[in-house]
Scaffold this motif. Structure first.
Motif, PDB file in Angstrom:
ATOM      1  N   CYS A  51       0.832  -1.207   0.000  1.00  0.00           N
ATOM      2  CA  CYS A  51       0.000   0.000   0.000  1.00  0.00           C
ATOM      3  C   CYS A  51       0.868   1.260   0.000  1.00  0.00           C
ATOM      4  CB  CYS A  51      -0.897   0.011   1.236  1.00  0.00           C
ATOM      5  SG  CYS A  51      -1.942  -1.448   1.383  1.00  0.00           S
ATOM      6  N   GLY A  52       0.304   2.329  -0.534  1.00  0.00           N
ATOM      7  CA  GLY A  52       0.956   3.621  -0.480  1.00  0.00           C
ATOM      8  C   GLY A  52       1.657   4.036  -1.747  1.00  0.00           C
ATOM      9  N   PHE A  53       1.881   3.117  -2.676  1.00  0.00           N
ATOM     10  CA  PHE A  53       2.544   3.460  -3.920  1.00  0.00           C
ATOM     11  C   PHE A  53       1.503   3.730  -4.997  1.00  0.00           C
ATOM     12  CE2 PHE A  53       5.799   1.075  -1.685  1.00  0.00           C
ATOM     13  CZ  PHE A  53       6.876   1.940  -1.825  1.00  0.00           C
ATOM     14  N   ASN A  54       1.738   4.757  -5.790  1.00  0.00           N
ATOM     15  CA  ASN A  54       0.834   5.119  -6.886  1.00  0.00           C
ATOM     16  C   ASN A  54      -0.606   5.292  -6.411  1.00  0.00           C
ATOM     17  OD1 ASN A  54       2.908   5.033  -8.827  1.00  0.00           O
ATOM     18  ND2 ASN A  54       2.724   2.818  -8.918  1.00  0.00           N
ATOM     19  N   GLY A  55      -0.782   5.781  -5.202  1.00  0.00           N
ATOM     20  CA  GLY A  55      -2.119   6.037  -4.675  1.00  0.00           C
ATOM     21  C   GLY A  55      -2.895   4.802  -4.280  1.00  0.00           C
ATOM     22  N   CYS A  56      -2.241   3.657  -4.174  1.00  0.00           N
ATOM     23  CA  CYS A  56      -2.916   2.401  -3.841  1.00  0.00           C
ATOM     24  C   CYS A  56      -3.171   2.318  -2.339  1.00  0.00           C
ATOM     25  CB  CYS A  56      -2.052   1.239  -4.301  1.00  0.00           C
ATOM     26  SG  CYS A  56      -2.835  -0.349  -4.118  1.00  0.00           S
ATOM     27  N   ALA A  57      -4.420   2.126  -1.973  1.00  0.00           N
ATOM     28  CA  ALA A  57      -4.809   2.007  -0.566  1.00  0.00           C
ATOM     29  C   ALA A  57      -5.822   0.876  -0.433  1.00  0.00           C
ATOM     30  CB  ALA A  57      -5.412   3.308  -0.063  1.00  0.00           C
ATOM     31  N   CYS A  58      -5.988   0.383   0.782  1.00  0.00           N
ATOM     32  CA  CYS A  58      -6.915  -0.710   1.021  1.00  0.00           C
ATOM     33  C   CYS A  58      -7.700  -0.457   2.296  1.00  0.00           C
ATOM     34  CB  CYS A  58      -6.155  -2.026   1.144  1.00  0.00           C
ATOM     35  SG  CYS A  58      -7.220  -3.459   1.427  1.00  0.00           S
ATOM     36  N   LEU A  59      -9.014  -0.607   2.210  1.00  0.00           N
ATOM     37  CA  LEU A  59      -9.856  -0.627   3.400  1.00  0.00           C
ATOM     38  C   LEU A  59      -9.995  -2.090   3.802  1.00  0.00           C
ATOM     39  CD1 LEU A  59     -12.733   1.900   2.650  1.00  0.00           C
ATOM     40  CD2 LEU A  59     -10.939   2.105   4.377  1.00  0.00           C
ATOM     41  N   ASP A  60      -9.561  -2.412   5.004  1.00  0.00           N
ATOM     42  CA  ASP A  60      -9.566  -3.777   5.514  1.00  0.00           C
ATOM     43  C   ASP A  60     -10.688  -3.886   6.548  1.00  0.00           C
ATOM     44  OD1 ASP A  60      -9.060  -6.263   6.602  1.00  0.00           O
ATOM     45  OD2 ASP A  60      -7.049  -5.770   7.312  1.00  0.00           O
ATOM     46  N   PHE A  61     -11.774  -4.551   6.175  1.00  0.00           N
ATOM     47  CA  PHE A  61     -12.920  -4.747   7.060  1.00  0.00           C
ATOM     48  C   PHE A  61     -12.700  -6.035   7.843  1.00  0.00           C
ATOM     49  CE2 PHE A  61     -14.380  -2.229   3.564  1.00  0.00           C
ATOM     50  CZ  PHE A  61     -15.296  -1.349   4.098  1.00  0.00           C
ATOM     51  N   ASP A 109      -5.914  11.517  -2.636  1.00  0.00           N
ATOM     52  CA  ASP A 109      -6.428  12.383  -1.579  1.00  0.00           C
ATOM     53  C   ASP A 109      -5.759  12.176  -0.228  1.00  0.00           C
ATOM     54  OD1 ASP A 109      -8.157  13.507  -3.384  1.00  0.00           O
ATOM     55  OD2 ASP A 109      -9.839  12.234  -2.817  1.00  0.00           O
ATOM     56  N   ILE A 110      -4.993  11.105  -0.056  1.00  0.00           N
ATOM     57  CA  ILE A 110      -4.392  10.846   1.259  1.00  0.00           C
ATOM     58  C   ILE A 110      -2.870  10.755   1.166  1.00  0.00           C
ATOM     59  CG2 ILE A 110      -6.410   9.790   2.323  1.00  0.00           C
ATOM     60  CD1 ILE A 110      -5.311   7.065   1.614  1.00  0.00           C
ATOM     61  N   GLN A 111      -2.274  11.471   0.223  1.00  0.00           N
ATOM     62  CA  GLN A 111      -0.835  11.396   0.012  1.00  0.00           C
ATOM     63  C   GLN A 111      -0.017  11.705   1.260  1.00  0.00           C
ATOM     64  OE1 GLN A 111       0.905  10.257  -2.518  1.00  0.00           O
ATOM     65  NE2 GLN A 111      -0.912   9.803  -3.715  1.00  0.00           N
ATOM     66  N   THR A 112      -0.505  12.565   2.130  1.00  0.00           N
ATOM     67  CA  THR A 112       0.282  12.938   3.306  1.00  0.00           C
ATOM     68  C   THR A 112       0.094  11.978   4.474  1.00  0.00           C
ATOM     69  OG1 THR A 112      -1.495  14.383   4.098  1.00  0.00           O
ATOM     70  CG2 THR A 112       0.203  15.373   2.693  1.00  0.00           C
ATOM     71  N   LEU A 113      -0.855  11.064   4.374  1.00  0.00           N
ATOM     72  CA  LEU A 113      -1.124  10.124   5.456  1.00  0.00           C
ATOM     73  C   LEU A 113      -0.036   9.056   5.519  1.00  0.00           C
ATOM     74  CD1 LEU A 113      -3.134   9.104   7.617  1.00  0.00           C
ATOM     75  CD2 LEU A 113      -4.235   7.803   5.802  1.00  0.00           C
ATOM     76  N   HIS A 129     -14.021  -3.858  13.146  1.00  0.00           N
ATOM     77  CA  HIS A 129     -13.383  -2.575  12.858  1.00  0.00           C
ATOM     78  C   HIS A 129     -12.965  -2.548  11.393  1.00  0.00           C
ATOM     79  CE1 HIS A 129      -9.882  -5.119  13.802  1.00  0.00           C
ATOM     80  NE2 HIS A 129      -9.203  -4.309  13.014  1.00  0.00           N
ATOM     81  N   VAL A 130     -12.641  -1.351  10.916  1.00  0.00           N
ATOM     82  CA  VAL A 130     -12.146  -1.179   9.555  1.00  0.00           C
ATOM     83  C   VAL A 130     -10.842  -0.390   9.638  1.00  0.00           C
ATOM     84  CG1 VAL A 130     -13.473   0.934   9.084  1.00  0.00           C
ATOM     85  CG2 VAL A 130     -12.755  -0.516   7.179  1.00  0.00           C
ATOM     86  N   GLU A 131      -9.884  -0.810   8.831  1.00  0.00           N
ATOM     87  CA  GLU A 131      -8.580  -0.162   8.797  1.00  0.00           C
ATOM     88  C   GLU A 131      -8.346   0.390   7.399  1.00  0.00           C
ATOM     89  OE1 GLU A 131      -5.743  -3.217   9.628  1.00  0.00           O
ATOM     90  OE2 GLU A 131      -6.659  -3.723  11.531  1.00  0.00           O
ATOM     91  N   LEU A 132      -7.831   1.603   7.327  1.00  0.00           N
ATOM     92  CA  LEU A 132      -7.337   2.142   6.071  1.00  0.00           C
ATOM     93  C   LEU A 132      -5.848   1.852   6.056  1.00  0.00           C
ATOM     94  CD1 LEU A 132      -7.457   3.775   3.448  1.00  0.00           C
ATOM     95  CD2 LEU A 132      -7.104   5.827   4.831  1.00  0.00           C
ATOM     96  N   ARG A 133      -5.441   0.945   5.193  1.00  0.00           N
ATOM     97  CA  ARG A 133      -4.029   0.586   5.103  1.00  0.00           C
ATOM     98  C   ARG A 133      -3.400   1.417   3.999  1.00  0.00           C
ATOM     99  NH1 ARG A 133      -2.195  -3.876   7.820  1.00  0.00           N
ATOM    100  NH2 ARG A 133      -3.797  -4.809   9.118  1.00  0.00           N
ATOM    101  N   TRP A 134      -2.317   2.081   4.383  1.00  0.00           N
ATOM    102  CA  TRP A 134      -1.689   3.033   3.487  1.00  0.00           C
ATOM    103  C   TRP A 134      -0.187   2.826   3.537  1.00  0.00           C
ATOM    104  CZ3 TRP A 134      -2.486   5.556  -0.621  1.00  0.00           C
ATOM    105  CH2 TRP A 134      -1.771   6.701  -0.958  1.00  0.00           C
TER     106      TRP A 134
END
Length: 155
Positions: A51-61, A109-113, A129-134
């Motif tokens: 996660c985190g490269f080229n804007g790739c993110a994952c919501l982990d439920f 939208d979350i480049q600084t996270l 819970h849900v996690e935003l993995r970045w």
């Protein structure tokens, strides 16, 4: 669910594939070919998206089923509803062995996270819970095997 920690580098020295190295290293086809050569690769049961490269993110439920086998798994309409609310028109959904979901997305939208965000979901009866993995995290992809089952694309 840990990166492979052994191997041989191009200069012949041990290549341990430490997470700190992998999160900043842009992999190439040459690297992949080197990784696939050693015999220890036969003991690897999964692949992951970083996660985190080229804007790739994952919501982990994560489902309540993970901690309580009698609990219901998360129905697919939960991550699909999140995708709709985020404006993701063609969600890439992965079913996990713990009866949960990964929702992959691409965003600037979350480049600084840095890292991940983790939130409890008290209003969703099947979601713990849900996690935003970045940046700095990876998530298992379809084709990966776990003692409880396989990661699979939603159909």
């Amino acid at each position: 669910k840990r990166p492979v920690k052994t191997g041989v580098s191009p200069n012949g020295k041990p290549w341990r594939f430490l997470w700190d190295e992998w999160q900043d290293l842009r992999q190439s086809t040459t690297d992949l070919n080197r990784i696939l050569q050693p015999a220890w690769w036969q003991d690897v049961y999964g692949i992951a998206g970083i996660c985190g490269f080229n804007g790739c993110a994952c919501l982990d439920f994560d489902s309540r089923h993970k901690h309580n086998p009698d609990a219901d798994g998360i129905p697919i309409d939960v991550p699909r509803r999140f995708a709709d609310e985020l404006g993701i028109t063609d969600p890439w959904l992965v079913k996990t062995p713990s009866q949960a979901w990964h929702l992959w997305m691409q965003t600037d939208d979350i480049q600084t996270l840095k890292g991940k965000l983790d939130r409890l979901m008290p209003d969703e009866p099947t979601v713990d819970h849900v996690e935003l993995r970045w940046f700095g995290h990876y998530v298992a992809l379809p084709g990966s095997h776990h003692p409880r089952g396989d990661y699979e694309f939603a159909i």
